[in-house]
Design an enzyme around this catalytic site. Structure first.
Site, PDB file in Angstrom:
ATOM      1  N   ASP A 144       0.841  -1.201   0.000  1.00  0.00           N
ATOM      2  CA  ASP A 144       0.000   0.000   0.000  1.00  0.00           C
ATOM      3  C   ASP A 144       0.871   1.244   0.000  1.00  0.00           C
ATOM      4  OD1 ASP A 144      -2.213   1.571   0.033  1.00  0.00           O
ATOM      5  OD2 ASP A 144      -2.775   1.159   2.118  1.00  0.00           O
ATOM      6  N   ARG A 190      -0.059   9.056   0.757  1.00  0.00           N
ATOM      7  CA  ARG A 190      -0.824   9.199   2.013  1.00  0.00           C
ATOM      8  C   ARG A 190      -0.195   8.386   3.131  1.00  0.00           C
ATOM      9  NH1 ARG A 190      -3.654   6.219  -1.488  1.00  0.00           N
ATOM     10  NH2 ARG A 190      -3.536   4.003  -1.031  1.00  0.00           N
ATOM     11  N   ASN A 191       0.624   7.387   2.773  1.00  0.00           N
ATOM     12  CA  ASN A 191       1.257   6.540   3.779  1.00  0.00           C
ATOM     13  C   ASN A 191       2.706   6.920   4.056  1.00  0.00           C
ATOM     14  OD1 ASN A 191      -0.968   5.012   4.409  1.00  0.00           O
ATOM     15  ND2 ASN A 191      -0.658   3.623   2.693  1.00  0.00           N
ATOM     16  N   ASP A 244       3.409   4.616   7.352  1.00  0.00           N
ATOM     17  CA  ASP A 244       2.168   3.973   7.690  1.00  0.00           C
ATOM     18  C   ASP A 244       2.082   2.698   6.890  1.00  0.00           C
ATOM     19  OD1 ASP A 244      -0.595   3.263   7.902  1.00  0.00           O
ATOM     20  OD2 ASP A 244      -0.863   5.256   8.744  1.00  0.00           O
TER      21      ASP A 244
HETATM   22  P1  AMP Z   1      -2.984   7.078  10.215  1.00  0.00           P
HETATM   23  O1  AMP Z   1      -3.803   6.374  11.224  1.00  0.00           O
HETATM   24  O2  AMP Z   1      -1.570   6.608  10.183  1.00  0.00           O
HETATM   25  O3  AMP Z   1      -3.595   7.152   8.874  1.00  0.00           O
HETATM   26  O4  AMP Z   1      -2.859   8.592  10.718  1.00  0.00           O
HETATM   27  C1  AMP Z   1      -3.892   9.540  10.548  1.00  0.00           C
HETATM   28  C2  AMP Z   1      -3.249  10.890  10.382  1.00  0.00           C
HETATM   29  O5  AMP Z   1      -2.477  11.210  11.554  1.00  0.00           O
HETATM   30  C3  AMP Z   1      -2.255  10.951   9.196  1.00  0.00           C
HETATM   31  O6  AMP Z   1      -2.879  11.319   8.021  1.00  0.00           O
HETATM   32  C4  AMP Z   1      -1.261  12.000   9.657  1.00  0.00           C
HETATM   33  O7  AMP Z   1      -1.681  13.275   9.252  1.00  0.00           O
HETATM   34  C5  AMP Z   1      -1.301  11.906  11.181  1.00  0.00           C
HETATM   35  N1  AMP Z   1      -0.122  11.141  11.632  1.00  0.00           N
HETATM   36  C6  AMP Z   1       0.026   9.811  11.688  1.00  0.00           C
HETATM   37  N2  AMP Z   1       1.238   9.466  12.155  1.00  0.00           N
HETATM   38  C7  AMP Z   1       1.884  10.610  12.393  1.00  0.00           C
HETATM   39  C8  AMP Z   1       3.197  10.934  12.876  1.00  0.00           C
HETATM   40  N3  AMP Z   1       4.081   9.978  13.188  1.00  0.00           N
HETATM   41  N4  AMP Z   1       3.537  12.230  12.992  1.00  0.00           N
HETATM   42  C9  AMP Z   1       2.645  13.188  12.646  1.00  0.00           C
HETATM   43  N5  AMP Z   1       1.410  12.962  12.198  1.00  0.00           N
HETATM   44  C10 AMP Z   1       1.017  11.694  12.065  1.00  0.00           C
END
Ligand code: AMP
Length: 481
Positions: A335, A339-340, A353
């Site tokens: 994936d 976005r990841n 991610d």
């Molecule tokens: P996720 O669950 O990984 O999709 O995270 C949702 C959102 O949280 C992402 O789109 C990022 O904007 C933010 N996010 C996730 N991980 C981080 C990180 N390590 N540092 C800063 N923002 C994060």
């Protein structure tokens, strides 16, 4: 870690482990003078017959260090006395000799038949297990890519800085118990009282993501900012997934993979602690630094400058570097998309991610047969048609990531519906060259989009080509104005 250069020997259940194509030591980095080695003992598709104690002996003329870890790969799938489960293991060289003696031929044939029966039974069980678990586990790590169907299964027993570290804590189970250095391998447990939540950063498919301040994470500073991913509604099975995935995340350590600090499991909700990447996900970052930044509703701040060609190349090279690392571990991401990826201070980009972003970017996924969500716009024909995910399908996705970067975060095939996009991809239509994309970069994209997976460029070559382009960016004239 030793000077002079130490030698490394593995024992399996106390006897010297003979390395072969299925069990081998692989060095990931070497200090050059040989004094520091980082690497793994790889076991390719281990089964219950590989369960046992693995001992690493490191020695040089000044001394010797030994540590043992127990490896439990899977339960014996057979009944204790089921003849299919008993595989004759040759114990000495003469067992392996093929002679014209008819008795030994019978023996060889029965070993071959036994192995074939075992392999069929094993594959059947794996297929059932994988189907049962689904393609994706709760926290998004791609279990089947890790447990390997077509892909190589490489379970690594690491020995980074082995021998100089204190013994590991006994809190952890599974893979983490293989490894002896808590700093590198064991899932760290972070106390809830050390975490102070600040505000919400976003919401993923499995819970909210918060910015927090965390104490006692590093000896150099008493508090640091971290991103906390929480797991809502944890039951026994999600807890097990959580533990397992924390162990896998602990193993992935690279400057272009977001750093995982550990878990917080004392109380609810369960949480994973990651390094905080100030600028959030790369897709949002690209849009905020593109020509449409002004009209995007989320950008309440004054528009930031548009990304330049060298910056775009720098972003791409960093993601390629993270992918080189994942490919070296035979880890299939499945994936890869902007976005990841996450963006930190100083345009540092990391793969951040492993598939948890399905909620906010739900239009990037196509729901098939109920619960499965597929990122079809990033997938090659063989993944769409046969659900085949490999290192080569990751390369295809990397080509799409390049396209995203050079379009400032546009959705691939944005003008088409999901089913139209599937039709285009499977018929062999390519995404068009973005306006700001030099031909050298478009050639790389096309190298990733070869229909035949084996014809696609390899990630190492893509990475070094990108590094060359970063050093000597092509002169690009946007003749369309
Ligand atoms: P996720 O669950 O990984 O999709 O995270 C949702 C959102 O949280 C992402 O789109 C990022 O904007 C933010 N996010 C996730 N991980 C981080 C990180 N390590 N540092 C800063 N923002 C994060």
């Amino acid at each position: 870690d030793g000077n002079p250069e130490p030698s490394i020997t593995w024992l399996y259940n106390g006897k010297e482990l003979k390395e072969n194509m299925y069990t081998y030591t692989q060095l990931i980095t070497d200090s050059g003078d040989g004094s520091v080695k980082h690497g793994c003992l790889f076991l390719d598709k281990p089964t219950h017959i590989n369960n046992g104690n693995y001992t690493l002996i490191v020695q040089n003329k000044l001394g010797r260090d030994v540590a043992t870890a127990s490896g439990m790969f899977m339960d014996n799938p057979f009944e204790p006395f089921d003849p299919e489960g008993i595989i004759p293991v040759p114990t000495n060289k003469s067992d392996l000799d093929v002679t014209e003696n008819p008795e030994s031929r019978v023996f060889v044939v029965s070993v071959a038949v036994g192995l074939a029966v075992f392999t069929c039974a094993f594959l059947l069980i794996m297929v059932l297990v994988i189907n049962k678990c689904g393609q994706r586990s709760k926290f998004g790590i791609h279990r089947s890519s890790v447990l390997g169907t077509e892909d190589d299964l490489a379970v690594s027993l690491r020995f980074m800085n082995f021998g100089t570290s204190p013994p590991s804590s006994d809190e952890d189970s599974g893979l983490s118990s293989f490894v002896e250095n808590p700093q590198y391998f064991c899932v760290q447990h972070i106390k809830r009282q050390d975490i102070v939540l600040k505000w919400e950063l976003g919401e993923g498919a499995f819970g909210k993501v918060y910015l927090a301040e965390c104490a006692n994470l590093s000896p150099d500073c008493d508090k640091m900012l971290v991103a906390i991913k929480t797991l809502k509604d944890a039951n026994e099975s999600t807890r097990q997934d959580f533990q397992r995935e924390a162990e896998l995340l602990t193993m992935l350590q690279h400057q272009h993979i977001v750093r995982f600090y550990g878990v917080c499991t004392d109380g609810e909700p369960l949480a994973m602690v990651f390094e905080y990447m100030r600028h959030g996900d790369l897709n949002r970052f690209l849009r905020a630094h593109g020509p449409d930044a002004r009209i995007l509703e989320e950008s309440k701040m004054p528009p930031l400058g548009q990304l330049t060609l060298p910056q775009m190349l720098h972003i791409a090279a960093q993601i390629a570097s993270g992918m080189v690392y994942l490919a070296s571990l035979h880890f299939v991401h499945r994936d890869l998309a902007t976005r990841n990826c996450l963006v930190g201070e100083g345009l540092v980009v990391k793969i951040g991610d492993f598939g948890m972003s399905r909620d906010i970017y739900s239009t990037d996924y196509y729901r098939v047969g109920g619960r499965t969500m597929l990122p079809i716009r990033w997938m090659p024909p063989e993944s769409i048609m046969y659900r085949k995910f490999t290192t080569e399908s990751d390369i295809w996705s990397f080509g799409v990531v390049l396209w995203e970067i050079f379009t400032y975060g546009k959705q691939p095939w944005y003008q088409l519906s999901n089913s139209e996009a599937i039709e285009c991809i499977t018929q062999g239509r390519e995404l068009e060259r973005p306006r700001t994309c030099p031909k050298e970069v478009y050639l790389l994209m096309q190298g990733c989009w070869q229909r035949e997976p084996q014809q696609r460029m390899v990630i190492k070559d893509i990475h070094s080509r990108l590094l060359d382009l970063v050093k000597n960016p092509p002169v690009y004239l946007d003749i369309l104005g």
